[in-house]
Scaffold this motif. Sequence first.
Motif, PDB file in Angstrom:
ATOM      1  N   ARG A   1       0.877  -1.175   0.000  1.00 28.13           N
ATOM      2  CA  ARG A   1       0.000   0.000   0.000  1.00 28.13           C
ATOM      3  C   ARG A   1       0.901   1.208   0.000  1.00 28.13           C
ATOM      4  O   ARG A   1       1.603   1.469   0.984  1.00 28.13           O
ATOM      5  CB  ARG A   1      -0.916   0.004   1.219  1.00 28.13           C
TER       6      ARG A   1
ATOM      7  N   HIS B   1      -5.181   3.784  -0.872  1.00 27.18           N
ATOM      8  CA  HIS B   1      -6.506   4.247  -0.436  1.00 27.18           C
ATOM      9  C   HIS B   1      -6.275   5.636   0.138  1.00 27.18           C
ATOM     10  O   HIS B   1      -5.544   5.790   1.105  1.00 27.18           O
ATOM     11  CB  HIS B   1      -7.092   3.305   0.633  1.00 27.18           C
TER      12      HIS B   1
ATOM     13  N   GLY C   1     -13.409   5.115  -0.879  1.00 24.37           N
ATOM     14  CA  GLY C   1     -13.370   6.565  -0.697  1.00 24.37           C
ATOM     15  C   GLY C   1     -14.458   7.359  -1.383  1.00 24.37           C
ATOM     16  O   GLY C   1     -14.618   8.548  -1.102  1.00 24.37           O
ATOM     17  N   LEU C   2     -15.192   6.729  -2.304  1.00 30.18           N
ATOM     18  CA  LEU C   2     -16.219   7.481  -3.023  1.00 30.18           C
ATOM     19  C   LEU C   2     -17.253   8.036  -2.044  1.00 30.18           C
ATOM     20  O   LEU C   2     -17.792   7.304  -1.219  1.00 30.18           O
ATOM     21  CB  LEU C   2     -16.895   6.560  -4.055  1.00 30.18           C
TER      22      LEU C   2
ATOM     23  N   GLU D   1     -12.214  -1.050  -2.971  1.00 29.25           N
ATOM     24  CA  GLU D   1     -12.594  -1.356  -1.572  1.00 29.25           C
ATOM     25  C   GLU D   1     -13.638  -0.364  -1.058  1.00 29.25           C
ATOM     26  O   GLU D   1     -13.412   0.331  -0.069  1.00 29.25           O
ATOM     27  CB  GLU D   1     -11.350  -1.280  -0.678  1.00 29.25           C
TER      28      GLU D   1
ATOM     29  N   GLY E   1     -16.785   1.189   0.858  1.00 35.73           N
ATOM     30  CA  GLY E   1     -17.593   0.895   2.036  1.00 35.73           C
ATOM     31  C   GLY E   1     -18.807   1.796   2.040  1.00 35.73           C
ATOM     32  O   GLY E   1     -19.925   1.397   1.718  1.00 35.73           O
TER      33      GLY E   1
HETATM   34  C1  LIG Z   1      -7.873   0.624   3.349  1.00 40.57           C
HETATM   35  C2  LIG Z   1      -9.279   1.078   3.235  1.00 40.57           C
HETATM   36  N1  LIG Z   1     -10.008   0.628   2.212  1.00 40.57           N
HETATM   37  C3  LIG Z   1     -11.305   0.994   2.061  1.00 40.57           C
HETATM   38  C4  LIG Z   1     -11.918   1.857   2.935  1.00 40.57           C
HETATM   39  C5  LIG Z   1     -13.352   2.217   2.724  1.00 40.57           C
HETATM   40  O1  LIG Z   1     -13.527   3.551   2.446  1.00 40.57           O
HETATM   41  P1  LIG Z   1     -14.939   4.142   2.061  1.00 40.57           P
HETATM   42  O2  LIG Z   1     -15.926   3.680   3.069  1.00 40.57           O
HETATM   43  O3  LIG Z   1     -14.755   5.595   2.057  1.00 40.57           O
HETATM   44  O4  LIG Z   1     -15.282   3.627   0.683  1.00 40.57           O
HETATM   45  C6  LIG Z   1     -11.184   2.375   4.006  1.00 40.57           C
HETATM   46  C7  LIG Z   1     -11.810   3.339   4.932  1.00 40.57           C
HETATM   47  O5  LIG Z   1     -11.286   4.284   5.375  1.00 40.57           O
HETATM   48  C8  LIG Z   1      -9.825   1.975   4.154  1.00 40.57           C
HETATM   49  O6  LIG Z   1      -9.089   2.424   5.176  1.00 40.57           O
END
Ligand SMILES: Cc1ncc(COP(=O)(O)O)c(C=O)c1O
Length: 433
Positions: free
Chosen positions: A171, A221, A261-262, A295, A297
């Motif tokens: 990363r 990320h 991150g969206l 990724e 969330g």
């Molecule tokens: C490594 C990583 N991936 C994915 C996410 C998910 O981010 P989000 O919920 O903004 O899409 C996070 C959240 O901070 C993260 O730390």
Amino acid sequence: MSAASSHSRSFHSAEVVDPASYTPGFSYRGSQLYCEGVSVAAAAKKFGTPAYLYSRASIEQAYRRMDSAFGALPHTICYAVKANSNLGILRVFAALGSGFDIVSGGELYRLRRIGVPGNRIVFSGVGKSREEIREALRTRILLFNVESPAELDLLVSEASRLRVRAAASIRVNPDVKAGGHRHISTGHHSHKFGIDWDTARGLYLQYKDSRWIDWQGVSAHIGSQILSLAPHRRALARLAGFVRELRAKGITLRYLDCGGGLGIRYTSEQPPEKAAWAAELARVAQPLGCHLLVEPGRSLIGPAGVLLMRVLYTKQNRGKKFVIADAAMNDFMRPALYDATHPITRAKRSAGALARADIVGPVCESGDCFVQDWPLGEVAPEDVLVLWGAGAYGFVEASNYNSRPRPAEILVDGNKARVIRRRESRADLIRGE
Ligand SMILES: Cc1ncc(COP(=O)(O)O)c(C=O)c1O
């Protein structure tokens, strides 16, 4: 206005649009708010308050929209478990064919409990312990997103002990500023996340022919609740250049993991469409010939959930009106933690001017305020209120502060609503003490 708008900001009534108009899965039948086919007020009565209520259809729509936006591009959506890790929610994602992004052994445990295979799991996080690394190696996960040289040493030592080759990526910290609030920005050199470009390059080369490390990808990320494509574009351009550079040095990476991150709309934000975000990522991944990992969330689960609460009291202090609800900052931290503004409406709407009030909880802190000077309308004790956009970083951040049992979680699927986490009891409060 920034995503992490201060909840002390005053909203003009005209600016406040009913979230039901932009939240899939929720609509009115007459004056009553429904989640799919279930009356929200009836659910509050049946299951009690405070309670989280999620719409399965909303989750499915969000996932399918994102998935189809990537089209034929080889890709895997790895839902970020941290956003909402209830087993009932994880099962919905698993049934959709989703992969998963985890940040702890606890999250891995949850996925294993519902039978998710290792090859659907990527593991991020700056502080993976030896035990967590070992468990993930045994589960044969798809990818370790390594965040420090010391973690890589530990991964090598555990992989050699178990005689397995670890599929890994670094990363990188792309040194890009992004994210709605300083607590959820992660991609700048001042943040603890990831590894700088030069160190990362050195590690890829050092372990190029390692028996225990199999370089499969690179990941980044940069933050959460990002409301423009520009930071993604900057990070992606740097990532693409890095992938090409490594390829020229004989290291061919299969996976390009662009993180999540969206952003989403809570009040008046205008986040990019999923399709526009996907197109931006695809534009970079396609020519590289990489398999894209994302990724997300918040953008998948955030809008799908609401927090139901009941009015306990109303009062006026020197002309200022307070609505005291039975939910508090321990149940939903985002306003206190990130200055986030979440709209709150009544489960039964009525016409007329919207009287303003501060909507607060019973916890003994002034910070226990969901929103200030909010155009809620007239309410009375027992009325059900709905806090919107609570599906992500909601229940998972709840605590027992003030010895308050954590709320129930309810999943709605069509006309059915079922408990996916029972309300905590008094006995739960002292378990283990
Ligand atoms: C490594 C990583 N991936 C994915 C996410 C998910 O981010 P989000 O919920 O903004 O899409 C996070 C959240 O901070 C993260 O730390």
